[in-house]
Motif scaffolding. Structure first.
Motif, PDB file in Angstrom:
ATOM      1  N   PRO A 248      66.573  -6.898 -25.775  1.00 36.02           N
ATOM      2  CA  PRO A 248      67.909  -6.479 -25.331  1.00 36.02           C
ATOM      3  C   PRO A 248      68.197  -6.982 -23.918  1.00 36.02           C
ATOM      4  O   PRO A 248      67.312  -6.996 -23.057  1.00 36.02           O
ATOM      5  CB  PRO A 248      67.827  -4.946 -25.359  1.00 36.02           C
ATOM      6  CG  PRO A 248      66.670  -4.636 -26.246  1.00 36.02           C
ATOM      7  CD  PRO A 248      65.696  -5.767 -26.073  1.00 36.02           C
ATOM      8  N   GLU A 249      69.434  -7.419 -23.676  1.00 38.77           N
ATOM      9  CA  GLU A 249      69.812  -7.918 -22.361  1.00 38.77           C
ATOM     10  C   GLU A 249      69.857  -6.772 -21.348  1.00 38.77           C
ATOM     11  O   GLU A 249      70.270  -5.656 -21.652  1.00 38.77           O
ATOM     12  CB  GLU A 249      71.185  -8.586 -22.427  1.00 38.77           C
ATOM     13  CG  GLU A 249      71.202  -9.858 -23.268  1.00 38.77           C
ATOM     14  CD  GLU A 249      72.557 -10.517 -23.255  1.00 38.77           C
ATOM     15  OE1 GLU A 249      73.441 -10.035 -22.508  1.00 38.77           O
ATOM     16  OE2 GLU A 249      72.752 -11.508 -23.980  1.00 38.77           O
ATOM     17  N   GLY A 250      69.408  -7.072 -20.136  1.00 43.35           N
ATOM     18  CA  GLY A 250      69.483  -6.095 -19.060  1.00 43.35           C
ATOM     19  C   GLY A 250      68.457  -4.996 -19.141  1.00 43.35           C
ATOM     20  O   GLY A 250      68.534  -4.013 -18.403  1.00 43.35           O
ATOM     21  N   GLN A 251      67.486  -5.138 -20.018  1.00 41.15           N
ATOM     22  CA  GLN A 251      66.472  -4.087 -20.149  1.00 41.15           C
ATOM     23  C   GLN A 251      65.271  -4.434 -19.289  1.00 41.15           C
ATOM     24  O   GLN A 251      64.715  -5.537 -19.398  1.00 41.15           O
ATOM     25  CB  GLN A 251      66.046  -3.951 -21.609  1.00 41.15           C
ATOM     26  CG  GLN A 251      65.011  -2.862 -21.833  1.00 41.15           C
ATOM     27  CD  GLN A 251      64.804  -2.591 -23.307  1.00 41.15           C
ATOM     28  OE1 GLN A 251      65.472  -1.775 -23.900  1.00 41.15           O
ATOM     29  NE2 GLN A 251      63.869  -3.302 -23.900  1.00 41.15           N
ATOM     30  N   PRO A 252      64.828  -3.515 -18.410  1.00 39.93           N
ATOM     31  CA  PRO A 252      63.672  -3.792 -17.545  1.00 39.93           C
ATOM     32  C   PRO A 252      62.365  -3.703 -18.327  1.00 39.93           C
ATOM     33  O   PRO A 252      61.870  -2.623 -18.633  1.00 39.93           O
ATOM     34  CB  PRO A 252      63.758  -2.684 -16.488  1.00 39.93           C
ATOM     35  CG  PRO A 252      64.466  -1.559 -17.183  1.00 39.93           C
ATOM     36  CD  PRO A 252      65.420  -2.200 -18.149  1.00 39.93           C
ATOM     37  N   GLY A 253      61.809  -4.841 -18.693  1.00 37.96           N
ATOM     38  CA  GLY A 253      60.543  -4.839 -19.411  1.00 37.96           C
ATOM     39  C   GLY A 253      60.704  -4.654 -20.906  1.00 37.96           C
ATOM     40  O   GLY A 253      61.731  -4.176 -21.391  1.00 37.96           O
ATOM     41  N   ARG A 254      59.695  -5.024 -21.647  1.00 38.16           N
ATOM     42  CA  ARG A 254      59.703  -4.903 -23.098  1.00 38.16           C
ATOM     43  C   ARG A 254      59.317  -3.481 -23.503  1.00 38.16           C
ATOM     44  O   ARG A 254      58.346  -2.913 -22.979  1.00 38.16           O
ATOM     45  CB  ARG A 254      58.725  -5.901 -23.706  1.00 38.16           C
ATOM     46  CG  ARG A 254      58.678  -5.882 -25.239  1.00 38.16           C
ATOM     47  CD  ARG A 254      57.595  -6.850 -25.727  1.00 38.16           C
ATOM     48  NE  ARG A 254      57.414  -6.761 -27.169  1.00 38.16           N
ATOM     49  CZ  ARG A 254      58.049  -7.530 -28.050  1.00 38.16           C
ATOM     50  NH1 ARG A 254      58.909  -8.420 -27.628  1.00 38.16           N
ATOM     51  NH2 ARG A 254      57.816  -7.404 -29.345  1.00 38.16           N
ATOM     52  N   PRO A 255      60.052  -2.876 -24.427  1.00 39.00           N
ATOM     53  CA  PRO A 255      59.692  -1.529 -24.884  1.00 39.00           C
ATOM     54  C   PRO A 255      58.328  -1.535 -25.572  1.00 39.00           C
ATOM     55  O   PRO A 255      57.853  -2.576 -26.056  1.00 39.00           O
ATOM     56  CB  PRO A 255      60.805  -1.188 -25.885  1.00 39.00           C
ATOM     57  CG  PRO A 255      61.900  -2.157 -25.625  1.00 39.00           C
ATOM     58  CD  PRO A 255      61.262  -3.392 -25.080  1.00 39.00           C
ATOM     59  N   LEU A 256      57.707  -0.393 -25.617  1.00 39.48           N
ATOM     60  CA  LEU A 256      56.438  -0.271 -26.318  1.00 39.48           C
ATOM     61  C   LEU A 256      56.646  -0.520 -27.811  1.00 39.48           C
ATOM     62  O   LEU A 256      57.591  -0.007 -28.411  1.00 39.48           O
ATOM     63  CB  LEU A 256      55.847   1.130 -26.101  1.00 39.48           C
ATOM     64  CG  LEU A 256      55.406   1.468 -24.677  1.00 39.48           C
ATOM     65  CD1 LEU A 256      54.941   2.919 -24.613  1.00 39.48           C
ATOM     66  CD2 LEU A 256      54.292   0.534 -24.217  1.00 39.48           C
ATOM     67  N   THR A 257      55.767  -1.318 -28.386  1.00 35.28           N
ATOM     68  CA  THR A 257      55.867  -1.599 -29.819  1.00 35.28           C
ATOM     69  C   THR A 257      55.230  -0.472 -30.625  1.00 35.28           C
ATOM     70  O   THR A 257      54.390   0.282 -30.120  1.00 35.28           O
ATOM     71  CB  THR A 257      55.176  -2.926 -30.165  1.00 35.28           C
ATOM     72  OG1 THR A 257      53.791  -2.834 -29.821  1.00 35.28           O
ATOM     73  CG2 THR A 257      55.816  -4.071 -29.402  1.00 35.28           C
ATOM     74  N   MET A 258      55.648  -0.381 -31.873  1.00 34.20           N
ATOM     75  CA  MET A 258      55.070   0.605 -32.782  1.00 34.20           C
ATOM     76  C   MET A 258      54.789  -0.071 -34.117  1.00 34.20           C
ATOM     77  O   MET A 258      55.540  -0.944 -34.563  1.00 34.20           O
ATOM     78  CB  MET A 258      56.026   1.791 -32.989  1.00 34.20           C
ATOM     79  CG  MET A 258      56.291   2.599 -31.744  1.00 34.20           C
ATOM     80  SD  MET A 258      57.172   4.155 -32.086  1.00 34.20           S
ATOM     81  CE  MET A 258      55.897   5.062 -32.975  1.00 34.20           C
ATOM     82  N   ASP A 259      53.684   0.322 -34.735  1.00 34.01           N
ATOM     83  CA  ASP A 259      53.367  -0.195 -36.060  1.00 34.01           C
ATOM     84  C   ASP A 259      54.301   0.429 -37.083  1.00 34.01           C
ATOM     85  O   ASP A 259      54.527   1.644 -37.078  1.00 34.01           O
ATOM     86  CB  ASP A 259      51.917   0.122 -36.423  1.00 34.01           C
ATOM     87  CG  ASP A 259      50.927  -0.666 -35.579  1.00 34.01           C
ATOM     88  OD1 ASP A 259      51.283  -1.785 -35.156  1.00 34.01           O
ATOM     89  OD2 ASP A 259      49.816  -0.154 -35.335  1.00 34.01           O
ATOM     90  N   TRP A 260      54.841  -0.401 -37.959  1.00 37.78           N
ATOM     91  CA  TRP A 260      55.761   0.079 -38.994  1.00 37.78           C
ATOM     92  C   TRP A 260      54.961   0.681 -40.147  1.00 37.78           C
ATOM     93  O   TRP A 260      54.169  -0.004 -40.799  1.00 37.78           O
ATOM     94  CB  TRP A 260      56.622  -1.074 -39.494  1.00 37.78           C
ATOM     95  CG  TRP A 260      57.483  -0.730 -40.673  1.00 37.78           C
ATOM     96  CD1 TRP A 260      57.320  -1.155 -41.961  1.00 37.78           C
ATOM     97  CD2 TRP A 260      58.639   0.124 -40.678  1.00 37.78           C
ATOM     98  NE1 TRP A 260      58.295  -0.627 -42.780  1.00 37.78           N
ATOM     99  CE2 TRP A 260      59.118   0.168 -42.011  1.00 37.78           C
ATOM    100  CE3 TRP A 260      59.297   0.848 -39.692  1.00 37.78           C
ATOM    101  CZ2 TRP A 260      60.246   0.905 -42.368  1.00 37.78           C
ATOM    102  CZ3 TRP A 260      60.420   1.590 -40.046  1.00 37.78           C
ATOM    103  CH2 TRP A 260      60.878   1.615 -41.368  1.00 37.78           C
ATOM    104  N   PRO A 261      55.152   1.985 -40.443  1.00 40.48           N
ATOM    105  CA  PRO A 261      54.363   2.645 -41.487  1.00 40.48           C
ATOM    106  C   PRO A 261      55.048   2.690 -42.854  1.00 40.48           C
ATOM    107  O   PRO A 261      54.586   3.373 -43.766  1.00 40.48           O
ATOM    108  CB  PRO A 261      54.205   4.062 -40.924  1.00 40.48           C
ATOM    109  CG  PRO A 261      55.488   4.308 -40.182  1.00 40.48           C
ATOM    110  CD  PRO A 261      55.913   2.959 -39.634  1.00 40.48           C
ATOM    111  N   GLY A 262      56.173   1.962 -42.977  1.00 42.02           N
ATOM    112  CA  GLY A 262      56.937   2.010 -44.222  1.00 42.02           C
ATOM    113  C   GLY A 262      56.676   0.826 -45.129  1.00 42.02           C
ATOM    114  O   GLY A 262      55.671   0.113 -44.974  1.00 42.02           O
TER     115      GLY A 262
END
Length: 297
Positions: free
Chosen positions: A215-229
């Motif tokens: 996403p533009e303007g976001q400070p740093g990359r969000p924490l990733t999560m494993d997809w459980p679906g």
């Protein structure tokens, strides 16, 4: 088919009320009015999922994923259930799951809503005009009456000025009446939220998927999560859009709902070593899978 636990007695009373008001509109079936129905009067499958009233939006200048995953503002069903969007925290990024809530209303209140909707112009032939506002959504209202399904569609109902010069006096008055009805419906859902809030628990969750981009303007990359679906990316929603969809049910549904509590709308979900943006859309009682989202406008 998504269902909520509820009282057959309440469902029966409301459906019989609709039968008296809607004459031969019995295609969906009708529950028994007896508190303890026998086999001969048991309601057919789906009777409690008959949609009676809905307020929703279509179009507008929003991303394609927002259009596909958009929830109706309010949906009212034959057994008295009201499913609606609850308050959303004013934070960015927002939560991964929309705040969908539900409550029940009495047969008398349901009939009043039907009558008020028709009086507010939800019927064929009502002219709401075309205001001088670009890229605004269209408010759509549908109601099931004795004359069948009635609809109303007003462009930029909230965005246009009440005295927009491109609207005639009659069109301005028609839009004001429809706005007043929707406000009354919003007041009803607000009371349900404050008196006995209930989170809506779907039996099916649609995951709208696209490749992850920062996403533009976001400070740093969000924490990733494993997809459980289910395996991503899923089936194509449109040949012209890079959007796919998977339907999540059963044990995987529980796992996704649990993981979503710690995720946001911008969380990158990882499946097979790739990151994906996933928009979670609870399916409503009459919806059965991703196919129901393909017709979104």
């Amino acid at each position: 088919m998504t269902r909520l636990r509820g009282s057959w007695t309440a469902a029966a009373a409301v459906t019989m009320l609709l039968l008296s008001a809607c004459a031969q509109q019995t295609a969906a079936g009708a529950p028994s009015t007896a508190p303890s129905p026998d086999a001969s009067s048991a309601p057919p499958a789906g009777a409690d999922d008959a949609l009676v009233l809905r307020v929703s939006s279509a179009g507008g200048f929003v991303p394609p994923s927002a259009i596909v995953g958009r929830l109706p503002q309010t949906s009212v069903y034959a057994d008295g259930r009201v499913i609606f969007e609850g308050p959303v925290p004013a934070v960015y990024p927002g939560p991964a799951l929309p705040n969908v809530q539900w409550g029940t209303i009495s047969p008398a209140t349901l009939q009043q809503l039907i009558d008020k909707a028709v009086a507010a112009g939800v019927k064929q032939g009502t002219d709401f005009g075309q205001p001088g506002v670009a890229d605004a959504p269209t408010t759509e209202v549908t109601v099931q009456t004795a004359a069948g399904k009635q609809t109303a569609a007003a462009v930029a109902l909230r965005e246009a000025r009440p005295d927009d010069p491109q609207l005639t006096k009659a069109q301005q008055q028609a839009r004001a009446k429809l706005s007043t009805f929707i406000d009354e419906l919003s007041e009803l859902t607000a009371k349900l939220t404050t008196s006995a809030p209930e989170g809506y628990q779907p039996e099916i969750l649609a995951a709208i998927v696209q490749p992850y981009t920062e996403p533009e303007g976001q400070p740093g990359r969000p924490l990733t999560m494993d997809w459980p679906g289910p395996a991503l990316p899923g089936e194509k929603l449109s040949p012209n859009l890079e959007l796919t969809c998977v339907a999540v049910t059963g044990a995987q549904l529980d796992a996704v709902l649990g993981a979503a509590k710690n995720a946001t709308a911008n969380t990158p979900w990882v499946w097979a070593s790739k990151s994906w943006s996933v928009q979670l859309r609870p399916l409503l009682p009459e919806e059965t899978g991703c196919t129901d989202l393909k017709a979104a406008r």
